[in-house]
Every structure is written in structure tokens, then in C-alpha cells.
Design a protein around this motif. Structure first.
Motif, PDB file in Angstrom:
ATOM      1  N   MET A 160       0.837  -1.203   0.000  1.00  0.00           N
ATOM      2  CA  MET A 160       0.000   0.000   0.000  1.00  0.00           C
ATOM      3  C   MET A 160       0.875   1.257   0.000  1.00  0.00           C
ATOM      4  O   MET A 160       0.543   2.262  -0.638  1.00  0.00           O
ATOM      5  N   TRP A 161       1.975   1.198   0.726  1.00  0.00           N
ATOM      6  CA  TRP A 161       2.925   2.316   0.740  1.00  0.00           C
ATOM      7  C   TRP A 161       3.594   2.463  -0.625  1.00  0.00           C
ATOM      8  O   TRP A 161       3.633   3.562  -1.197  1.00  0.00           O
ATOM      9  N   LEU A 162       4.089   1.357  -1.178  1.00  0.00           N
ATOM     10  CA  LEU A 162       4.815   1.410  -2.446  1.00  0.00           C
ATOM     11  C   LEU A 162       3.919   1.905  -3.583  1.00  0.00           C
ATOM     12  O   LEU A 162       4.403   2.538  -4.525  1.00  0.00           O
ATOM     13  N   ASP A 163       2.640   1.631  -3.493  1.00  0.00           N
ATOM     14  CA  ASP A 163       1.709   2.036  -4.547  1.00  0.00           C
ATOM     15  C   ASP A 163       1.298   3.504  -4.452  1.00  0.00           C
ATOM     16  O   ASP A 163       0.490   3.971  -5.270  1.00  0.00           O
ATOM     17  N   GLY A 164       1.859   4.235  -3.465  1.00  0.00           N
ATOM     18  CA  GLY A 164       1.509   5.639  -3.319  1.00  0.00           C
ATOM     19  C   GLY A 164       2.722   6.530  -3.093  1.00  0.00           C
ATOM     20  O   GLY A 164       2.621   7.567  -2.434  1.00  0.00           O
ATOM     21  N   ARG A 165       3.858   6.151  -3.627  1.00  0.00           N
ATOM     22  CA  ARG A 165       5.068   6.960  -3.467  1.00  0.00           C
ATOM     23  C   ARG A 165       5.810   7.078  -4.795  1.00  0.00           C
ATOM     24  O   ARG A 165       5.518   6.359  -5.749  1.00  0.00           O
ATOM     25  N   MET A 166       6.755   8.020  -4.832  1.00  0.00           N
ATOM     26  CA  MET A 166       7.586   8.247  -6.009  1.00  0.00           C
ATOM     27  C   MET A 166       6.712   8.439  -7.263  1.00  0.00           C
ATOM     28  O   MET A 166       5.813   9.258  -7.255  1.00  0.00           O
ATOM     29  N   GLN A 167       6.973   7.680  -8.327  1.00  0.00           N
ATOM     30  CA  GLN A 167       6.222   7.857  -9.569  1.00  0.00           C
ATOM     31  C   GLN A 167       4.748   7.473  -9.431  1.00  0.00           C
ATOM     32  O   GLN A 167       3.943   7.786 -10.308  1.00  0.00           O
ATOM     33  N   LYS A 168       4.390   6.802  -8.333  1.00  0.00           N
ATOM     34  CA  LYS A 168       2.997   6.390  -8.119  1.00  0.00           C
ATOM     35  C   LYS A 168       2.273   7.304  -7.123  1.00  0.00           C
ATOM     36  O   LYS A 168       1.179   6.979  -6.652  1.00  0.00           O
ATOM     37  N   ASP A 251      16.484  14.975 -10.133  1.00  0.00           N
ATOM     38  CA  ASP A 251      16.453  13.864 -11.074  1.00  0.00           C
ATOM     39  C   ASP A 251      15.379  14.131 -12.126  1.00  0.00           C
ATOM     40  O   ASP A 251      14.236  14.460 -11.794  1.00  0.00           O
ATOM     41  N   ALA A 252      15.731  13.985 -13.399  1.00  0.00           N
ATOM     42  CA  ALA A 252      14.819  14.379 -14.483  1.00  0.00           C
ATOM     43  C   ALA A 252      13.507  13.612 -14.429  1.00  0.00           C
ATOM     44  O   ALA A 252      12.415  14.196 -14.548  1.00  0.00           O
ATOM     45  N   GLU A 253      13.553  12.292 -14.236  1.00  0.00           N
ATOM     46  CA  GLU A 253      12.327  11.488 -14.222  1.00  0.00           C
ATOM     47  C   GLU A 253      11.480  11.816 -13.003  1.00  0.00           C
ATOM     48  O   GLU A 253      10.262  11.972 -13.102  1.00  0.00           O
ATOM     49  N   ALA A 254      12.139  11.946 -11.849  1.00  0.00           N
ATOM     50  CA  ALA A 254      11.410  12.266 -10.626  1.00  0.00           C
ATOM     51  C   ALA A 254      10.800  13.655 -10.688  1.00  0.00           C
ATOM     52  O   ALA A 254       9.654  13.864 -10.268  1.00  0.00           O
ATOM     53  N   SER A 255      11.540  14.620 -11.223  1.00  0.00           N
ATOM     54  CA  SER A 255      11.037  15.994 -11.266  1.00  0.00           C
ATOM     55  C   SER A 255       9.816  16.103 -12.168  1.00  0.00           C
ATOM     56  O   SER A 255       8.886  16.879 -11.892  1.00  0.00           O
ATOM     57  N   ALA A 259       6.345  17.461 -10.685  1.00  0.00           N
ATOM     58  CA  ALA A 259       5.735  18.659 -11.275  1.00  0.00           C
ATOM     59  C   ALA A 259       4.265  18.442 -11.620  1.00  0.00           C
ATOM     60  O   ALA A 259       3.482  19.394 -11.646  1.00  0.00           O
ATOM     61  N   ALA A 260       3.875  17.184 -11.861  1.00  0.00           N
ATOM     62  CA  ALA A 260       2.492  16.889 -12.222  1.00  0.00           C
ATOM     63  C   ALA A 260       1.535  17.072 -11.049  1.00  0.00           C
ATOM     64  O   ALA A 260       0.331  17.232 -11.266  1.00  0.00           O
ATOM     65  N   TRP A 261       2.085  17.041  -9.794  1.00  0.00           N
ATOM     66  CA  TRP A 261       1.175  17.166  -8.654  1.00  0.00           C
ATOM     67  C   TRP A 261       1.601  18.211  -7.629  1.00  0.00           C
ATOM     68  O   TRP A 261       0.790  18.580  -6.763  1.00  0.00           O
ATOM     69  N   SER A 262       2.832  18.681  -7.664  1.00  0.00           N
ATOM     70  CA  SER A 262       3.294  19.666  -6.676  1.00  0.00           C
ATOM     71  C   SER A 262       2.344  20.865  -6.654  1.00  0.00           C
ATOM     72  O   SER A 262       2.079  21.478  -7.702  1.00  0.00           O
ATOM     73  N   PRO A 263       1.779  21.221  -5.494  1.00  0.00           N
ATOM     74  CA  PRO A 263       0.723  22.243  -5.454  1.00  0.00           C
ATOM     75  C   PRO A 263       1.095  23.558  -6.124  1.00  0.00           C
ATOM     76  O   PRO A 263       0.307  24.105  -6.905  1.00  0.00           O
ATOM     77  N   TYR A 264       2.282  24.067  -5.844  1.00  0.00           N
ATOM     78  CA  TYR A 264       2.665  25.370  -6.384  1.00  0.00           C
ATOM     79  C   TYR A 264       2.697  25.367  -7.904  1.00  0.00           C
ATOM     80  O   TYR A 264       2.303  26.339  -8.558  1.00  0.00           O
ATOM     81  N   GLN A 265       3.161  24.261  -8.478  1.00  0.00           N
ATOM     82  CA  GLN A 265       3.265  24.176  -9.934  1.00  0.00           C
ATOM     83  C   GLN A 265       1.918  23.941 -10.614  1.00  0.00           C
ATOM     84  O   GLN A 265       1.831  23.987 -11.839  1.00  0.00           O
ATOM     85  N   ASN A 266       0.875  23.663  -9.837  1.00  0.00           N
ATOM     86  CA  ASN A 266      -0.418  23.324 -10.432  1.00  0.00           C
ATOM     87  C   ASN A 266      -1.512  24.343 -10.157  1.00  0.00           C
ATOM     88  O   ASN A 266      -2.686  24.079 -10.430  1.00  0.00           O
ATOM     89  N   VAL A 267      -1.153  25.516  -9.642  1.00  0.00           N
ATOM     90  CA  VAL A 267      -2.129  26.601  -9.519  1.00  0.00           C
ATOM     91  C   VAL A 267      -2.360  27.201 -10.902  1.00  0.00           C
ATOM     92  O   VAL A 267      -1.407  27.451 -11.645  1.00  0.00           O
ATOM     93  N   ARG A 268      -3.618  27.404 -11.248  1.00  0.00           N
ATOM     94  CA  ARG A 268      -3.964  27.920 -12.583  1.00  0.00           C
ATOM     95  C   ARG A 268      -4.688  29.255 -12.458  1.00  0.00           C
ATOM     96  O   ARG A 268      -5.459  29.471 -11.528  1.00  0.00           O
ATOM     97  N   ASP A 269      -4.465  30.095 -13.399  1.00  0.00           N
ATOM     98  CA  ASP A 269      -5.140  31.395 -13.435  1.00  0.00           C
ATOM     99  C   ASP A 269      -6.628  31.223 -13.716  1.00  0.00           C
ATOM    100  O   ASP A 269      -7.041  30.358 -14.493  1.00  0.00           O
ATOM    101  N   GLY A 270      -7.426  32.072 -13.061  1.00  0.00           N
ATOM    102  CA  GLY A 270      -8.847  32.115 -13.354  1.00  0.00           C
ATOM    103  C   GLY A 270      -9.666  30.975 -12.783  1.00  0.00           C
ATOM    104  O   GLY A 270     -10.829  30.812 -13.144  1.00  0.00           O
ATOM    105  N   VAL A 271      -9.083  30.149 -11.911  1.00  0.00           N
ATOM    106  CA  VAL A 271      -9.808  29.016 -11.327  1.00  0.00           C
ATOM    107  C   VAL A 271     -10.336  29.405  -9.945  1.00  0.00           C
ATOM    108  O   VAL A 271      -9.623  30.024  -9.147  1.00  0.00           O
TER     109      VAL A 271
END
Length: 305
Positions: A160-168, A251-255, A259-271
Motif C-alpha cells: 500500500m505504501w509502495l503504490d503511493g510513493r515516487m512515480q505512483k 532527477d529528471a524522471e522524478a522531477s 511537477a504533475a502534482w506539486s501544489p505550487y506548480q499546479n495553480v492555474r489562473d482564473g480558477v
């Protein structure tokens, strides 16, 4: 929790009777384990704390020879509540368990103000211990509390832990969305009545889900979060913690995954974002006070268009 007694040869002698369904804990529902909650006393006695979602911690003493348990200090608070165990299906088809806690007699087929509590990280388990004074007050006042068991945690074991960390890591957030949507389908609550609360890694969870799926929530409370996960490289201690579950932003793959979920990087204008409360400890070395405000200010600017 269960307390079993073995003899010096490793043979099972029996199981100590606990006060009910609950956990060996002192009031924090998130634990990597509960082994430190039992202390050896004299003459074959052990001491332990025990609490339940509706009962604050109490102190007990058990005799491992007679298998008798006595209460030394009673719970300071008891809340009358019913607990219902349910599950939801996440985006990848996985079943995600959760509990609904409400005052007895609450009509759960009629939408009510509801709070989801989640953590989902670092192989820690959300255990059925005391849910804290304000959450208990929420239930006592007629609100509904949902305890979410998200991947990234360890309630159901290491996988359960492995399925919710790193790329998952996205699984953790998808599990939250599934647990939010299931009460909608059951008419327990609506998006206009739903809040989400968490601290530390749970605070990051709150910030992430309210940025990714703002339409699901009316409000969020994120305690001691880090909202710019790509930016943790600026703080060695914060980075060392984040490396355990999120990966290395350098790390390129990790970053790319971060970036797909990090809160700061996912704030959108007009939402239109939910109402957000983010707080931090002034001198907290793990989650610096400067780590929360960027996303909060950015989200406010985004909501303003």
C-alpha cells in the motif's frame, strides 16, 4: 490494535482484552507503528494508552499472568458516534477503504457538512485512535468525519505504501478523489459541503488535491505543508525528508512526476479555488514557515483571475 502475550519460548499465552475497537495511541491518528505505546512495569504488568475515534486516550494497566486489564486514568472526552466502514474505487480500479463517523441517528442519506481526514504517505497508518478535540467537536455538532485510508500509507501493508510513493504518488490523490465522490453518490454530502484536512504530508495532500480538483471541495485546512516540492532542494532537511517518498527534484524522471502534482506548480489562473487555511510553525525545521504561503497566495491570485 491487539495485545498478545507470549512466553519466553515464543509460545502464545493469550490476548489481553482491550476496551473496544481502537488503537494503542495517545491522540495522533497517524503512526508508523504503535510499539512505543506499551511500557513494561513491575511484577508482570504493562502500561498502555488506548483511544478510539470517539474516545480520548486513557491509561490502562494489564497483568500478563492473569490477563486482567484495569483502567488507571479514564478518557477525558467521550463522543457518542456511529462508525460505518465503506470503500470506494480509485481511478485504476483499486478499492480504497474509509470510515464515516457521525452522531448516532444522523440521517446520512441527507447531505451534511463533511470533512475528509487523510495522510497517505511515508508508510504511516491512519489508525482508529482519538481523532482530536476539534474533529470530535465537529462530529458532536452534527458534522460528518471521513477517515481516508490512502495509498502511500501502510494500513494494509507495505505494498500500500509502495503504490503511493515516487512515480505512483498520484494514486494518493486519486484515492482522495474516489473517497470524495463516493459520499456524493450516497448523498452523504455535496461538493459545496465538503472539506479536507491534513497535517505534514497530509497538509501537502490537502494542498495538492485542492489545486488539482478544486471543484470537489468547499474548503481545505493544510497544516505545516510544503507546497513547492520542486523547490525543496533549497532546504537540506526538508529535501532529505521528501526524498523518502516523493523523489529527488534534481532527477529528471522524478522531477517530471513531482511537477504533475506539486501544489505550487499546479495553480492555474482564473480558477475558483476552495477556501484554504495553511499554517506553519514559526521555528519548524522540517516544514519551514516559508514553505506554505507561496501556493496560498498564488491560489488566491488565481481565484481572482
Amino acid at each position: 490494535s491487539r495485545l498478545r502475550v507470549f512466553d519466553t519460548q515464543g509460545r502464545l499465552k493469550g490476548e489481553l482484552p482491550l476496551p473496544g475497537r481502537g488503537a494503542l495511541c495517545t491522540g495522533n491518528m497517524v503512526y508508523p507503528n504503535a510499539i512505543d505505546m506499551v511500557w513494561k512495569g513491575d511484577d508482570g504488568h504493562v502500561l498502555f494508552h488506548f483511544s478510539a475515534p470517539t474516545e480520548s486516550p486513557a491509561l490502562y494497566r494489564a497483568n500478563i499472568h492473569s490477563m486482567q486489564v484495569e483502567q488507571l486514568i479514564a478518557p477525558a472526552v467521550r463522543v457518542e458516534a456511529s462508525i460505518q466502514s465503506l470503500s470506494a474505487r480509485s481511478a485504476d480500479g483499486a478499492r480504497v477503504p474509509y470510515q464515516v463517523i457521525a452522531r448516532p441517528g444522523t440521517e446520512l442519506a441527507s447531505p451534511r457538512p463533511t470533512v475528509i481526514f487523510g495522510y497517505g504517505g511515508f508508510a504511516a497508518a491512519v489508525v482508529p485512535g482519538w481523532c482530536g478535540n476539534w474533529l470530535a467537536a465537529w462530529v458532536q455538532a452534527g458534522g460528518v468525519l471521513v477517515l481516508a485510508h490512502l495509498r502511500g500509507g501502510a494500513e494494509l501493508g507495505p505494498q500500500m505504501w509502495l503504490d503511493g510513493r515516487m512515480q505512483k504518488k498520484q494514486n494518493t490523490f486519486n484515492d482522495t478523489y474516489a473517497i470524495a465522490a463516493d459520499p456524493f453518490a450516497r448523498s452523504i454530502t455535496t461538493a459545496a459541503q465538503l472539506g479536507v484536512y491534513g497535517a505534514s504530508n497530509g497538509g501537502i495532500l490537502v494542498a495538492a488535491v485542492t489545486m488539482q480538483r478544486p471543484e470537489l471541495f468547499r474548503a481545505g485546512i493544510a497544516q505545516v505543508p510544503v507546497t513547492d516540492i520542486l523547490g525543496v532542494t533549497r532546504d537540506p532537511l526538508c529535501l532529505s525528508i521528501c526524498l523518502l517518498d516523493y523523489g529527488n527534484p534534481d532527477d529528471a524522471e522524478a522531477s517530471e512526476a513531482i511537477a504533475a502534482w506539486s501544489p505550487y506548480q499546479n495553480v492555474r489562473d482564473g480558477v475558483a479555488y476552495p477556501a484554504l487555511l495553511m499554517d506553519s510553525g514559526k521555528n519548524d525545521p522540517r516544514w519551514p514557515a516559508a514553505a506554505a504561503p507561496p501556493s496560498c497566495a498564488y491560489a488566491r491570485a488565481g481565484s481572482a483571475g
